[in-house]
Design a protein around this motif. Structure first.
Motif, mmCIF file in Angstrom:
data_model
loop_
_atom_site.group_PDB
_atom_site.id
_atom_site.type_symbol
_atom_site.label_atom_id
_atom_site.label_comp_id
_atom_site.label_asym_id
_atom_site.label_seq_id
_atom_site.Cartn_x
_atom_site.Cartn_y
_atom_site.Cartn_z
ATOM 1 N N GLU A 234 0.636 14.443 -9.241
ATOM 2 C CA GLU A 234 1.298 13.496 -8.353
ATOM 3 C C GLU A 234 2.483 12.840 -9.049
ATOM 4 O O GLU A 234 2.416 12.502 -10.221
ATOM 5 C CB GLU A 234 0.310 12.419 -7.912
ATOM 6 N N THR A 235 3.562 12.661 -8.288
ATOM 7 C CA THR A 235 4.761 11.998 -8.789
ATOM 8 C C THR A 235 5.056 10.793 -7.908
ATOM 9 O O THR A 235 5.000 10.889 -6.678
ATOM 10 C CB THR A 235 5.967 12.968 -8.774
ATOM 11 N N LEU A 236 5.362 9.671 -8.543
ATOM 12 C CA LEU A 236 5.711 8.445 -7.823
ATOM 13 C C LEU A 236 7.221 8.432 -7.591
ATOM 14 O O LEU A 236 7.998 8.641 -8.520
ATOM 15 C CB LEU A 236 5.277 7.231 -8.638
ATOM 16 N N VAL A 237 7.615 8.202 -6.329
ATOM 17 C CA VAL A 237 9.026 8.229 -5.944
ATOM 18 C C VAL A 237 9.347 6.963 -5.160
ATOM 19 O O VAL A 237 8.531 6.493 -4.359
ATOM 20 C CB VAL A 237 9.338 9.487 -5.088
ATOM 21 N N TYR A 238 10.546 6.412 -5.383
ATOM 22 C CA TYR A 238 11.019 5.232 -4.657
ATOM 23 C C TYR A 238 12.164 5.648 -3.744
ATOM 24 O O TYR A 238 13.115 6.305 -4.189
ATOM 25 C CB TYR A 238 11.502 4.168 -5.642
ATOM 26 N N LEU B 273 7.713 2.853 -1.947
ATOM 27 C CA LEU B 273 7.211 3.874 -2.859
ATOM 28 C C LEU B 273 6.389 4.882 -2.074
ATOM 29 O O LEU B 273 5.721 4.530 -1.102
ATOM 30 C CB LEU B 273 6.330 3.246 -3.937
ATOM 31 N N PHE B 274 6.432 6.138 -2.522
ATOM 32 C CA PHE B 274 5.536 7.146 -1.955
ATOM 33 C C PHE B 274 5.180 8.143 -3.050
ATOM 34 O O PHE B 274 5.795 8.160 -4.119
ATOM 35 C CB PHE B 274 6.142 7.825 -0.724
ATOM 36 N N VAL B 275 4.144 8.935 -2.779
ATOM 37 C CA VAL B 275 3.643 9.890 -3.766
ATOM 38 C C VAL B 275 3.896 11.296 -3.243
ATOM 39 O O VAL B 275 3.631 11.588 -2.081
ATOM 40 C CB VAL B 275 2.138 9.677 -4.025
ATOM 41 N N ASP C 93 0.842 -1.194 0.000
ATOM 42 C CA ASP C 93 0.000 0.000 0.000
ATOM 43 C C ASP C 93 0.881 1.250 0.000
ATOM 44 O O ASP C 93 2.014 1.227 0.474
ATOM 45 C CB ASP C 93 -0.906 0.032 1.230
ATOM 46 N N ILE C 94 0.328 2.353 -0.505
ATOM 47 C CA ILE C 94 1.020 3.648 -0.439
ATOM 48 C C ILE C 94 0.149 4.624 0.334
ATOM 49 O O ILE C 94 -0.857 5.114 -0.177
ATOM 50 C CB ILE C 94 1.314 4.229 -1.834
ATOM 51 N N ASP C 95 0.511 4.870 1.572
ATOM 52 C CA ASP C 95 -0.076 5.926 2.416
ATOM 53 C C ASP C 95 -1.594 6.063 2.312
ATOM 54 O O ASP C 95 -2.112 7.175 2.247
ATOM 55 C CB ASP C 95 0.557 7.282 2.084
ATOM 56 N N GLY C 96 -2.312 4.975 2.249
ATOM 57 C CA GLY C 96 -3.766 5.046 2.191
ATOM 58 C C GLY C 96 -4.306 5.581 0.877
ATOM 59 O O GLY C 96 -5.513 5.738 0.708
ATOM 60 N N GLY D 198 8.348 8.657 -11.803
ATOM 61 C CA GLY D 198 7.727 9.483 -12.829
ATOM 62 C C GLY D 198 6.389 10.037 -12.405
ATOM 63 O O GLY D 198 5.905 9.758 -11.312
ATOM 64 N N SER D 199 5.790 10.838 -13.284
ATOM 65 C CA SER D 199 4.510 11.469 -12.969
ATOM 66 C C SER D 199 3.362 10.494 -13.258
ATOM 67 O O SER D 199 3.341 9.831 -14.287
ATOM 68 C CB SER D 199 4.319 12.762 -13.763
ATOM 69 N N ILE D 200 2.431 10.422 -12.318
ATOM 70 C CA ILE D 200 1.290 9.503 -12.438
ATOM 71 C C ILE D 200 0.264 10.125 -13.381
ATOM 72 O O ILE D 200 -0.225 11.224 -13.130
ATOM 73 C CB ILE D 200 0.660 9.228 -11.057
ATOM 74 N N ILE D 201 -0.053 9.418 -14.463
ATOM 75 C CA ILE D 201 -1.041 9.960 -15.396
ATOM 76 C C ILE D 201 -2.357 9.178 -15.376
ATOM 77 O O ILE D 201 -3.362 9.643 -15.896
ATOM 78 C CB ILE D 201 -0.493 10.068 -16.835
ATOM 79 N N GLU D 202 -2.349 7.982 -14.774
ATOM 80 C CA GLU D 202 -3.595 7.207 -14.667
ATOM 81 C C GLU D 202 -3.451 6.173 -13.569
ATOM 82 O O GLU D 202 -2.377 5.615 -13.363
ATOM 83 C CB GLU D 202 -3.893 6.513 -16.000
#
Length: 199
Positions: A161-165, A172-174, A138-141, A189-193
């Motif tokens: 929002e950008t996905l970062v590891y 992973l976090f956003v 999961d990522i932060d709810g 990278g940037s979340i597009i969907e």
């Protein structure tokens, strides 16, 4: 009569743009620098002749032409554009799906190589350099195990929002705007969907 038609069209377009973009009257006022009274008067039909500077501030906020916002039915146009492609019958883009645990070792590979070694999904839209990230935690709810994030690889999204590891925590976090990158962070990278639960 012409002025009244333009004002009615402006009012309808502002209502549609607020509804479709998830904005409120207050967020529109705060971002455009207009007073609440000005926005309320336009939306309630109390103004017949809206100043060009006011129209320009509203259109700039929504990213449309100030001439379009007065003269065109934006809702009708967007409905048509979403059902009929301007480019004819476009093929969807093949997107390689990478499992979360494979992300670090696969990030440096080219999309052409990833497409040949990873399972694929498809993205219906105009984009390039896309990867799918299958979440294994999961990522932060915000996102759950099994969700699939379509990401424009390596791009930091200043507005969305950008996905970062994080290499230290291996998680992973956003992030959103005003993010400061650290040495331990790898920008996926940037979340597009988002596709929830693997849908």
């Amino acid at each position: 009569m012409y002025k009244r038609d333009k004002t009615e069209n402006l009012k309808n377009n502002i209502r549609y743009l607020m509804r479709s973009r998830g904005e409120t009257r207050i967020s529109l006022c705060n971002a455009s620098g207009l007073t609440r009274t000005t926005i309320y008067n336009i939306l309630e039909g109390r103004v017949v002749n809206v100043q060009q500077s006011t129209i320009r501030k509203i259109s700039d906020f929504f990213g449309v032409s100030y001439k379009e916002i007065e003269a065109i039915d934006l809702e009708g146009r967007e409905v048509i554009e979403s059902t009929v492609s301007l480019y004819g019958n476009m093929n969807p883009a093949a997107v390689p799906v990478i499992k979360q645990r494979q992300l670090v070792q696969d990030m440096n590979k080219r999309i052409g190589e990833l497409v040949t070694i990873c399972p694929l999904t498809y993205y219906f839209g105009t984009a390039s350099n896309l990867i799918g990230v299958r979440l294994e935690t999961d990522i932060d709810g915000m996102y759950d195990l099994g969700d699939l994030l379509i990401v424009k690889k390596g791009e930091l999204n200043g507005e969305g929002e950008t996905l970062v590891y994080n290499k230290e925590t291996k998680r992973l976090f956003v992030v959103r705007e005003n993010y400061r990158e650290s040495d331990a962070d790898l920008i996926v990278g940037s979340i597009i969907e988002e596709r929830f639960n693997g849908l």
